[in-house]
Design a protein around this motif. Structure first.
Motif, PDB file in Angstrom:
ATOM      1  N   ARG A 163       0.872  -1.254  -0.050  1.00 12.01           N
ATOM      2  CA  ARG A 163       0.066  -0.056   0.067  1.00 12.01           C
ATOM      3  C   ARG A 163       0.959   1.283   0.022  1.00 12.01           C
ATOM      4  NH1 ARG A 163      -4.022   0.153   4.844  1.00 12.01           N
ATOM      5  NH2 ARG A 163      -4.856  -1.939   3.794  1.00 12.01           N
ATOM      6  N   LEU A 164       2.009   1.299   0.886  1.00 14.34           N
ATOM      7  CA  LEU A 164       2.787   2.500   1.042  1.00 14.34           C
ATOM      8  C   LEU A 164       3.482   2.488  -0.412  1.00 14.34           C
ATOM      9  CD1 LEU A 164       4.256   1.865   4.576  1.00 14.34           C
ATOM     10  CD2 LEU A 164       2.561   3.568   3.735  1.00 14.34           C
TER      11      LEU A 164
ATOM     12  N   SER B  43       2.775   1.475  -3.427  1.00 15.86           N
ATOM     13  CA  SER B  43       1.837   1.911  -4.404  1.00 15.86           C
ATOM     14  C   SER B  43       1.272   3.439  -4.312  1.00 15.86           C
ATOM     15  CB  SER B  43       0.488   0.994  -4.219  1.00 15.86           C
ATOM     16  OG  SER B  43       1.132  -0.218  -4.534  1.00 15.86           O
ATOM     17  N   ARG B  44       1.403   3.776  -3.325  1.00 13.50           N
ATOM     18  CA  ARG B  44       0.935   5.233  -3.211  1.00 13.50           C
ATOM     19  C   ARG B  44       2.077   6.184  -3.627  1.00 13.50           C
ATOM     20  NH1 ARG B  44      -0.580   6.959   2.554  1.00 13.50           N
ATOM     21  NH2 ARG B  44      -2.230   5.651   2.315  1.00 13.50           N
ATOM     22  N   GLU B  45       3.430   5.763  -3.214  1.00  9.03           N
ATOM     23  CA  GLU B  45       4.472   6.492  -3.583  1.00  9.03           C
ATOM     24  C   GLU B  45       4.607   6.281  -5.248  1.00  9.03           C
ATOM     25  OE1 GLU B  45       9.306   6.792  -2.678  1.00  9.03           O
ATOM     26  OE2 GLU B  45       8.093   5.315  -1.724  1.00  9.03           O
TER      27      GLU B  45
ATOM     28  N   PHE C 259       2.325   5.948  -7.572  1.00 10.53           N
ATOM     29  CA  PHE C 259       1.286   6.742  -8.010  1.00 10.53           C
ATOM     30  C   PHE C 259       1.963   8.182  -8.154  1.00 10.53           C
ATOM     31  CE2 PHE C 259      -2.191   9.756  -7.444  1.00 10.53           C
ATOM     32  CZ  PHE C 259      -2.841   9.510  -8.479  1.00 10.53           C
TER      33      PHE C 259
END
Length: 399
Positions: A360-361, A363-365, A367
């Protein structure tokens, strides 16, 4: 007279806007032809306009043929006043025909083809089929059926005229647009007998005049020839009307194809412009790459490509390119990290909850790096377009 009638119909049927007659645009030419043929065959019936009132109170301006139809009864020709209304759906539906008695006439009751309120109902009206049916044949049928049973009688004393004929179809204002004088029916006073046949006195006492057989044969031959010619003319007219309908249909198809071709041509032109822009972009990038190759060919020195450092081979020309390279490198590094985590969780080296939290962390970065690279690419594209425009401007200035 025929030229005046033609000009009158052309003027009426070509009107637009609120003054336009309520007929279909594709049928106005047929209506004009029907009325012209009717006035040629029966000059006593002339086209006019008048106001027709429907049963629901609606009033509308319609075409009508107002005049008389000849009727041969017991050897004498009488003129029966009629009004032929062309309703809004004409010629797909039959016209509305009225017997229009003058003040010294009365409608016969009962009559097999004429109602007490003057509406005419003959088989030709009930079997009306467009385009085979027309007004000329209607007038011939009216004359034929009226001759079998005259619809009008003379009355003893003139009565007050009734300008409005109340019918099952509405009320008709018979005075609007009517200025012609009605042909007079031979006088006579009858209360319940049809219009009389005057019997002329024999010119030579009670003797009988014998006609010349040659003259009789000549008259019969002329009559047969005229009937044959009329039949040929009717067949030719029906054939030409059918051909005209086909031409109108072909014209509508051609117009549709023309519109489709115009749309296709516009789409092809837009696509060609887009391809030309892409070609210009490719050519510009090709020039840049060829220039870069020419500048870096001497730096190799030897043919050993492994001795060349990739970081030294590429030089970033501006800050946007450096930002794009950094974002792309970070994106790919994060992609490799997520892939490694997938392998680790499959082998059981990493707990699943920790795997979910790390993915999750990451993937956010990832993005944010991809969004930044997309925005930088858009800015670079605008700069390239502006550069192409500045290069092409001097060429257009000299042309």
């Amino acid at each position: 007279m025929a030229q005046y009638t033609q000009q009158f119909l052309n003027s009426l049927l070509s009107q637009g806007g609120p003054a336009a007659l309520p007929y279909a645009e594709g049928m106005k030419w047929h209506i004009r032809q029907h009325l012209l043929h009717l006035t040629e065959a029966y000059p006593s019936l002339q086209p006019k306009t008048a106001v027709f009132t429907h049963n629901d109170g609606r009033t509308i301006n319609l075409l009508q043929a107002d005049g008389t139809v000849p009727m041969l009864f017991q050897g004498v020709t009488y003129n029966i006043p009629v009004i032929i209304w062309l309703m809004e759906s004409y010629p797909h539906h039959a016209p509305l025909v009225f017997v229009n008695p003058t003040r010294d006439m009365v409608i016969k009751r009962p009559h097999p083809f004429v109602s007490p309120n003057g509406i005419v109902s003959i088989p030709y009206i009930h079997s009306w089929v467009f385009p085979a049916s027309n007004l000329v044949e209607l007038a011939r049928n009216l004359s034929h059926f009226f001759a079998r049973d005259p619809p009008l009688y003379s009355q003893r004393k003139p009565s007050n005229p009734n300008p409005n004929l109340s019918t099952g179809y509405g009320s008709v204002n018979s005075s609007v647009g009517s200025t012609a004088v009605r042909p007079a029916i031979p006088p006579g006073v009858y209360s319940s007998t049809p219009l009389p046949t005057p019997t002329p006195p024999p010119p030579y006492g009670s003797g009988r005049i014998m006609e010349d057989p040659a003259e009789v044969f000549k008259k019969n031959a002329i009559h047969e020839l005229v009937e044959s010619l009329n039949g040929d003319i009717r067949e030719m007219r029906k054939k030409r009307e059918g051909e005209m309908e086909g031409m109108f249909g072909a014209r509508a198809v051609l117009r549709k194809h023309d519109e489709e071709l115009r749309i296709g041509l516009k789409e092809m032109q837009d696509e060609m412009e887009a391809l030309e822009q892409q070609l210009q972009m490719v050519l510009m990038n090709t020039d840049i790459l060829e220039g870069w190759l020419r500048e870096n060919e001497g730096k190799l020195g030897s043919n050993d490509l492994n001795s060349v450092d990739a970081d030294d081979a590429f030089e970033l020309c501006d800050a946007l390119s450096k930002q794009t390279l950094d974002c792309t490198a970070s994106d790919l590094a994060l992609e490799d990290t997520i892939y490694a985590l997938d392998k680790a969780v499959q082998e059981g080296a990493v707990p699943f909850d920790q795997y979910i939290r790390n993915v999750r962390l990451l993937s956010r970065e990832q993005f944010f790096h991809r969004a930044t690279a997309s925005k930088v690419k858009a800015v670079q594209m605008q700069a390239q377009v502006a550069s192409m425009a500045s290069r092409a401007q001097p060429q257009y200035a000299f042309s």
